[in-house]
Design an enzyme around this catalytic site. Structure first.
Site, PDB file in Angstrom:
ATOM      1  N   GLU A  54       3.848 -11.230  21.072  1.00 53.88           N
ATOM      2  CA  GLU A  54       5.160 -11.723  20.621  1.00 53.88           C
ATOM      3  C   GLU A  54       5.426 -13.175  21.019  1.00 53.88           C
ATOM      4  O   GLU A  54       6.074 -13.923  20.283  1.00 53.88           O
ATOM      5  CB  GLU A  54       6.269 -10.816  21.149  1.00 53.88           C
ATOM      6  N   ARG A 100       2.456  -3.505  24.127  1.00 49.59           N
ATOM      7  CA  ARG A 100       0.999  -3.534  23.970  1.00 49.59           C
ATOM      8  C   ARG A 100       0.291  -4.016  25.237  1.00 49.59           C
ATOM      9  O   ARG A 100      -0.800  -3.538  25.558  1.00 49.59           O
ATOM     10  CB  ARG A 100       0.604  -4.432  22.788  1.00 49.59           C
ATOM     11  N   ASP A 160      10.137 -11.602  16.756  1.00 50.86           N
ATOM     12  CA  ASP A 160       8.779 -11.998  17.110  1.00 50.86           C
ATOM     13  C   ASP A 160       7.701 -11.004  16.726  1.00 50.86           C
ATOM     14  O   ASP A 160       6.616 -10.985  17.311  1.00 50.86           O
ATOM     15  CB  ASP A 160       8.728 -12.207  18.638  1.00 50.86           C
ATOM     16  N   HIS A 213       6.760   0.800  25.408  1.00 53.56           N
ATOM     17  CA  HIS A 213       5.860   0.661  24.253  1.00 53.56           C
ATOM     18  C   HIS A 213       5.038  -0.615  24.220  1.00 53.56           C
ATOM     19  O   HIS A 213       4.282  -0.850  23.288  1.00 53.56           O
ATOM     20  CB  HIS A 213       6.670   0.728  22.960  1.00 53.56           C
ATOM     21  N   HIS A 254       8.028   6.460  22.011  1.00 52.67           N
ATOM     22  CA  HIS A 254       7.655   5.603  20.877  1.00 52.67           C
ATOM     23  C   HIS A 254       6.524   6.277  20.094  1.00 52.67           C
ATOM     24  O   HIS A 254       5.683   6.956  20.676  1.00 52.67           O
ATOM     25  CB  HIS A 254       7.185   4.256  21.441  1.00 52.67           C
ATOM     26  N   GLU A 260      17.449 -14.883  16.409  1.00 52.59           N
ATOM     27  CA  GLU A 260      16.920 -14.656  17.769  1.00 52.59           C
ATOM     28  C   GLU A 260      15.793 -15.651  18.062  1.00 52.59           C
ATOM     29  O   GLU A 260      14.664 -15.298  18.402  1.00 52.59           O
ATOM     30  CB  GLU A 260      16.450 -13.219  17.974  1.00 52.59           C
TER      31      GLU A 260
END
Ligand code: UD1
Ligand code: UDP
Length: 377
Positions: free
Chosen positions: A135, A218, A99, A216, A248, A121
């Site tokens: 995502e 967003r 994604d 990590h 990250h 996936e």
């Protein structure tokens, strides 16, 4: 003899590389296919760490990462540059995973050329377009385009069927991350030095209870990251605990974590680990605290309790199995949940059981077999 089908595999970030290398290896070993690997390098160092250990040499490297890249700038560049590679390569099919911006743009560029897209996936849905962001929408876009949908579990298959994807286009394969985890575990068993780089930290924290952390997302930038950092500070104040946190490379993560946690004796803020070393961290940690997708899949396979710093998850299988728990991003809740696992043996034992909701390690083979049927060979 019929010509082998040309499969263009497009990816750009660490988790895509981890989850696609088993499929690339299976395609390369199969004479029915010719695989062409195109990396966007949406991630640079973290992608290269995986390519190196897996021995994958890309045929095309677009080197698109920019510091603190914006979603629109990245997506525009991806669409243009991936389109050029597709025009030059003229693949029979394009494969994307998951994604990310690279996966979404790769699917869209292939669609613009009417090249069938295979989605590894497929079918993960949280039901909330802002968690995870962006995502959830990326994978819905890919789902609208895909020719074959490789769903890791029955849950993801059901989500696709509920969106009216024809059942014949969906295959439950397991998640290729389990293939990757098995592969890396065998590599470490044969060559323990591949994961020996944590030895110094392990000696420094001997006798302490290790908590492994990654973060990590967003949607957690800003307040969420600050709250997570505050929780780790409180947890690490316990003398019996040590936190190992590979940070990250996203600057929005690093700035907050180094400011809040730098210099604390019980917290090791370290550089991103390559896959064998991360597998070692999973092995030595008593608890994983994370907002990662992949870690939510790996921890249940290893029987490691994983506390997930998100409001929702598109991977409910770990929660249903009892190995994962959603704890959100409130400082007090994270601290309470960690302390419960540390202090209540029964609560810990309840979560610390190995489950395999995400597959048996043979997902890549199933994907390649299904692709073989699709091309009629
Ligand atoms: C991306 C994916 C996310 C995935 C995550 C895995 C999107 C929109 N997001 O998020 O779905 O879960 O990767 O880690 O596709 N950086 C480096 N070196 C690296 C990697 C990143 O310096 O090797 C820094 C750069 O400044 C870069 C920034 O991190 O601009 C953000 O990278 P990006 O790929 O845009 O987003 P992630 O937050 O990593
Ligand atoms: N990982 C790694 N080194 C690290 C942290 C994570 O190799 O320092 C691996 C981890 O084992 C998992 C994947 O990276 O397979 C998860 O990537 P990430 O959390 O960046 O992305 P997500 O899975 O959330 O998309």
């Amino acid at each position: 003899m019929t010509k082998p089908a040309k499969i263009l595999i497009v990816f750009g970030t660490r988790p895509e590389a981890i989850k696609l290398f088993p499929v690339i290896k299976a395609l390369e070993a199969d004479p029915r296919f010719v695989s062409v690997v195109c990396v966007s390098a949406q991630h640079r160092q973290m992608l290269d760490q995986v390519l190196q250990i897996a021995g994958i040499v890309p045929d095309h490297d677009l080197d698109l990462m920019r510091p603190d890249q914006t979603l629109d700038g990245l997506t525009a560049a991806l669409l243009t540059e991936l389109g050029k590679v597709m025009d030059a390569e003229q693949p029979d099919r394009v494969m994307v995973q998951g994604d990310t911006a690279t996966a979404m743009a790769g699917a869209l560029a292939a669609y613009y050329r009417k090249v069938p897209v295979d989605h590894v996936e497929a079918g993960l849905r949280s039901g909330n377009i802002y968690h995870p962001w962006p995502e959830e929408v990326n994978r819905k876009i890919i789902g609208a385009i895909a020719s074959l949908h490789f769903a890791p579990t029955g849950v993801s298959e059901a989500a696709l069927l509920a969106e009216n994807v024809p059942a014949a286009r969906v295959d439950v394969t397991g998640n290729t991350v389990i293939d990757a985890l098995h592969w890396v575990t065998a590599r470490i068993a044969a060559q323990p030095e591949l994961a020996a780089g944590l030895a110094e930290l392990e000696a420094r924290f001997a006798g302490k209870r290790i908590i492994g952390v990654t973060s990590h997302r967003r949607e957690n930038f800003g307040g969420g990251m600050e709250a997570i950092a505050a929780a780790i500070r409180q947890i690490a104040a316990r003398p019996d605990v040590a936190v190992i946190f590979p940070v990250h490379l996203n600057p929005n993560v690093r700035a907050v974590m180094h400011r809040a946690l730098g210099g604390l004796g019980n917290v090791a803020l370290i550089e991103p680990l390559d896959y064998p070393h991360f597998a070692r961290l999973l092995a030595i940690a008593e608890i994983m605290l994370t907002d990662s997708g992949g870690v939510q899949e790996e921890a249940p396979a290893l029987g490691k309790p994983v506390l997930v710093m998100r409001e929702t998850t598109e991977r409910p299988e770990g929660v249903t199995a009892g190995t994962a728990k959603l704890v959100g991003t409130q400082t007090a809740t994270i601290v309470t949940e960690i302390f419960t696992l540390l202090d209540d043996k029964a609560a810990y034992e309840n979560m610390a059981r190995a489950h395999n909701p995400f597959g048996d390690g043979h997902a890549a083979q199933r994907i390649v077999e299904r692709l073989g049927n699709e091309i009629g060979r």
